[in-house]
Design a protein around this motif. Structure first.
Motif, PDB file in Angstrom:
ATOM      1  N   PRO A 216       1.051  -1.402  -0.234  1.00 27.60           N
ATOM      2  CA  PRO A 216       0.595   0.336   0.495  1.00 27.60           C
ATOM      3  C   PRO A 216       1.069   1.266   0.320  1.00 27.60           C
ATOM      4  CG  PRO A 216       0.012  -1.231   2.256  1.00 27.60           C
ATOM      5  CD  PRO A 216       0.696  -2.095   1.286  1.00 27.60           C
ATOM      6  N   VAL A 217       0.428   2.160  -0.596  1.00 24.57           N
ATOM      7  CA  VAL A 217       1.039   4.092  -1.126  1.00 24.57           C
ATOM      8  C   VAL A 217       0.169   5.111   0.069  1.00 24.57           C
ATOM      9  CG1 VAL A 217       1.386   5.261  -2.021  1.00 24.57           C
ATOM     10  CG2 VAL A 217       2.353   3.028  -2.880  1.00 24.57           C
ATOM     11  N   LEU A 218       0.966   5.823   1.007  1.00 23.05           N
ATOM     12  CA  LEU A 218      -0.139   6.688   1.112  1.00 23.05           C
ATOM     13  C   LEU A 218       0.416   8.030   0.104  1.00 23.05           C
ATOM     14  CD1 LEU A 218      -1.791   7.277   3.776  1.00 23.05           C
ATOM     15  CD2 LEU A 218       0.382   7.823   5.363  1.00 23.05           C
ATOM     16  N   MET A 219      -0.299   8.464  -0.685  1.00 23.22           N
ATOM     17  CA  MET A 219      -0.119   9.614  -1.866  1.00 23.22           C
ATOM     18  C   MET A 219       0.041  10.796  -1.158  1.00 23.22           C
ATOM     19  SD  MET A 219       1.120  10.115  -4.544  1.00 23.22           S
ATOM     20  CE  MET A 219       1.511   8.466  -4.711  1.00 23.22           C
ATOM     21  N   ILE A 220       0.394  12.116  -0.451  1.00 21.45           N
ATOM     22  CA  ILE A 220       0.414  13.182  -0.328  1.00 21.45           C
ATOM     23  C   ILE A 220      -0.515  13.826  -1.471  1.00 21.45           C
ATOM     24  CG2 ILE A 220       1.111  15.068   0.848  1.00 21.45           C
ATOM     25  CD1 ILE A 220       3.324  12.939   2.490  1.00 21.45           C
ATOM     26  N   ASP A 221      -1.497  14.881  -1.644  1.00 17.41           N
ATOM     27  CA  ASP A 221      -2.000  15.242  -2.316  1.00 17.41           C
ATOM     28  C   ASP A 221      -0.899  16.831  -2.768  1.00 17.41           C
ATOM     29  OD1 ASP A 221      -5.012  14.202  -1.751  1.00 17.41           O
ATOM     30  OD2 ASP A 221      -2.874  13.654  -3.652  1.00 17.41           O
ATOM     31  N   ARG A 222      -0.355  17.594  -3.813  1.00 15.49           N
ATOM     32  CA  ARG A 222       0.011  18.845  -3.683  1.00 15.49           C
ATOM     33  C   ARG A 222      -0.891  19.595  -2.780  1.00 15.49           C
ATOM     34  NH1 ARG A 222       0.825  18.348 -10.259  1.00 15.49           N
ATOM     35  NH2 ARG A 222       2.802  16.877 -10.062  1.00 15.49           N
ATOM     36  N   PRO A 223       0.015  20.711  -2.927  1.00 16.89           N
ATOM     37  CA  PRO A 223       0.172  21.961  -2.343  1.00 16.89           C
ATOM     38  C   PRO A 223      -1.330  23.182  -3.296  1.00 16.89           C
ATOM     39  CG  PRO A 223       2.390  22.138  -2.390  1.00 16.89           C
ATOM     40  CD  PRO A 223       1.740  20.545  -2.744  1.00 16.89           C
ATOM     41  N   ALA A 224      -1.568  23.540  -3.114  1.00 16.07           N
ATOM     42  CA  ALA A 224      -2.464  24.530  -3.747  1.00 16.07           C
ATOM     43  C   ALA A 224      -0.849  25.609  -4.517  1.00 16.07           C
ATOM     44  CB  ALA A 224      -3.357  25.109  -2.833  1.00 16.07           C
ATOM     45  N   LEU A 225      -1.593  26.063  -5.537  1.00 14.28           N
ATOM     46  CA  LEU A 225      -0.895  26.924  -6.661  1.00 14.28           C
ATOM     47  C   LEU A 225      -1.356  28.201  -6.980  1.00 14.28           C
ATOM     48  CD1 LEU A 225       2.344  24.591  -7.943  1.00 14.28           C
ATOM     49  CD2 LEU A 225       2.768  25.406  -6.419  1.00 14.28           C
ATOM     50  N   PRO A 226      -0.473  29.099  -7.202  1.00 16.79           N
ATOM     51  CA  PRO A 226      -1.757  30.405  -7.624  1.00 16.79           C
ATOM     52  C   PRO A 226      -1.938  30.237  -9.430  1.00 16.79           C
ATOM     53  CG  PRO A 226       0.961  31.316  -6.982  1.00 16.79           C
ATOM     54  CD  PRO A 226       0.319  29.389  -6.456  1.00 16.79           C
ATOM     55  N   ASP A 227      -3.061  30.450  -9.655  1.00 24.48           N
ATOM     56  CA  ASP A 227      -3.415  30.409 -11.284  1.00 24.48           C
ATOM     57  C   ASP A 227      -1.943  31.195 -11.974  1.00 24.48           C
ATOM     58  OD1 ASP A 227      -6.911  30.701 -11.354  1.00 24.48           O
ATOM     59  OD2 ASP A 227      -5.175  29.022 -10.766  1.00 24.48           O
ATOM     60  N   ARG A 228      -1.322  30.661 -12.737  1.00 24.72           N
ATOM     61  CA  ARG A 228      -0.392  30.926 -13.877  1.00 24.72           C
ATOM     62  C   ARG A 228      -0.571  30.151 -15.128  1.00 24.72           C
ATOM     63  NH1 ARG A 228       3.789  27.177 -11.116  1.00 24.72           N
ATOM     64  NH2 ARG A 228       3.201  25.624 -11.151  1.00 24.72           N
ATOM     65  N   ALA A 229      -0.060  30.014 -16.600  1.00 25.01           N
ATOM     66  CA  ALA A 229       0.017  29.900 -17.573  1.00 25.01           C
ATOM     67  C   ALA A 229       1.213  28.637 -17.530  1.00 25.01           C
ATOM     68  CB  ALA A 229       0.412  31.164 -18.413  1.00 25.01           C
ATOM     69  N   GLN A 230       0.533  27.646 -17.851  1.00 26.81           N
ATOM     70  CA  GLN A 230       1.422  25.909 -17.521  1.00 26.81           C
ATOM     71  C   GLN A 230       0.986  25.553 -18.936  1.00 26.81           C
ATOM     72  OE1 GLN A 230       0.014  24.317 -14.095  1.00 26.81           O
ATOM     73  NE2 GLN A 230      -1.088  23.157 -15.350  1.00 26.81           N
ATOM     74  N   THR A 231       1.745  24.618 -19.644  1.00 22.18           N
ATOM     75  CA  THR A 231       2.200  23.567 -19.652  1.00 22.18           C
ATOM     76  C   THR A 231       3.119  22.386 -19.258  1.00 22.18           C
ATOM     77  OG1 THR A 231       2.532  23.001 -22.227  1.00 22.18           O
ATOM     78  CG2 THR A 231       4.963  24.315 -20.626  1.00 22.18           C
ATOM     79  N   HIS A 232       2.531  21.126 -20.234  1.00 23.16           N
ATOM     80  CA  HIS A 232       3.358  19.998 -19.613  1.00 23.16           C
ATOM     81  C   HIS A 232       4.564  19.903 -20.458  1.00 23.16           C
ATOM     82  CE1 HIS A 232       0.543  19.367 -16.494  1.00 23.16           C
ATOM     83  NE2 HIS A 232      -0.197  18.950 -17.088  1.00 23.16           N
ATOM     84  N   ASP A 233       4.565  20.548 -21.789  1.00 21.11           N
ATOM     85  CA  ASP A 233       5.646  19.620 -22.608  1.00 21.11           C
ATOM     86  C   ASP A 233       6.149  21.037 -22.858  1.00 21.11           C
ATOM     87  OD1 ASP A 233       2.855  20.200 -24.123  1.00 21.11           O
ATOM     88  OD2 ASP A 233       4.858  20.363 -25.414  1.00 21.11           O
TER      89      ASP A 233
END
Ligand code: 3Y8
Ligand code: NAP
Length: 243
Positions: A216-233
């Motif tokens: 089993p894995v205890l998965m810690i969710d990400r902290p909130a971040l402010p809005d900004r332009a973003q891309t995954h690539d």
């Protein structure tokens, strides 16, 4: 002529600056200075904090930065928040290069918790043998759960012994691979993995190994971040820099 500042510390930042160097686009990579020997890079590197959002805004102005890329880790919430404010103060275009959060697949035994304190609360269970793959900065939070046996993976040897009575330290840095993470878990009899939802490939090996071993894995969710332009690539970042 472009003058790009990349806030780094992730595999994606490393891959981005390699592409920028190949394209002959002037760029500087920035590290906080968290580890003793940051990875060598094909572009100039600066190490250390800027002195908050105002310090970063000042850096953007005095170094005539034309593009700010935030390619930091999803849990690096302070620098990412500072980058949004600094870019606005200095009038510098900002784009975040991020990676999608991991999503549980078939065979994954994940329990999601909101943050580090919630992960500590969730460990109010009988003694386990836990792979605490969170690095060094949050170890003190788990001192509240001294009953467990902990396997710690750190980038550098810790200055002070971790506040955990029963722990074993591995000094290693990612990216990691499934075979060695699986062997590590079996060798230590791991029966629970605690992980940040970092996303990307560099820290994913332990999750694939846990799935294969039915741990089993205890998965810690990400902290909130402010809005900004973003891309995954990375290609989109190069287009943006050239536009
Ligand atoms: C200083 C700079 C690259 C970047 C590689 C990525 C992958 C491998 C996996 C586990 C999880 C953890 C940790 C981790 C990984 C990549 C990436 C990533 C996780 C280096 C690096 C710096 C850091 C800082 C360090 C933190 C720590 C976190 C270890 C370089 C190697 C646990 C995050 O001792 C300390 O103070 C370490 C601090 C922030 C989190 C923590 O709370 O301790 N990263 N890691 C950056 C700076 O100074 O600005 O490459 O030398 C980078 C990488 N570590 O170019 O190949 O892209 O995420 N880093 C987590 O995900 O939970 C290890 O063990 O399974
Ligand atoms: P953080 O909590 O968001 O930032 C704390 C302070 O560290 C910032 O206010 C800034 O200091 C300085 N800082 C952070 N990243 C910086 C950078 N890339 N260049 C210059 N200064 C930086 O950051 P963190 O979570 O400690 O992460 C530090 C570094 O490790 C980042 O490069 C991040 O990408 C990398 N990393 C973090 C994690 C993680 O789990 N947190 C995982 C992998 C890699 P000033 O206010 O003085 O400017």
């Amino acid at each position: 002529m472009q003058n790009i500042l990349v806030l780094g510390g992730t595999i994606e930042a490393t891959r981005l600056v390699a592409e920028l160097a190949r394209a002959g686009l002037p760029a500087t990579l920035s590290y906080a200075g968290r580890v003793d020997r940051p990875k060598p890079q094909p572009v100039p590197v600066r190490v250390g904090g800027f002195g908050g959002a105002d310090g970063l805004a000042q850096y953007l102005r005095t170094h005539h930065i034309t593009h700010l890329v935030d390619a930091t880790h999803p849990f690096a919430a302070t620098i990412s928040t500072n980058a949004v404010r600094a870019a606005r103060l200095a009038g510098t275009p900002l784009l975040a290069l991020t990676r999608p959060a991991w999503i549980a697949g078939d065979g994954d035994l994940w329990t999601h918790v909101a943050d580090i304190p919630a992960a500590v609360a969730a460990l109010n269970v009988p003694r386990r043998t836990i792979m605490l793959a969170l690095g060094r900065m949050h170890l003190h939070a788990f001192a509240a759960r001294p009953a467990h046996r902990y396997l710690l993976r750190l980038v550098d040897p810790p200055q002070t012994p971790p506040p955990l009575p029963d722990h074993h330290i591995i000094i290693d840095r990612g990216p990691f691979d499934v075979t060695s993470d699986k062997g590590l878990m079996q060798a230590h009899g791991i029966d629970l993995v605690v992980s940040k939802n970092a996303g990307g490939t560099g820290a994913q090996a332990k999750l694939i190994a846990a799935r294969q071993l039915q741990i089993p894995v205890l998965m810690i969710d990400r902290p909130a971040l402010p809005d900004r332009a973003q891309t995954h690539d990375i290609a989109s970042v190069l287009d943006w820099v050239r536009s």
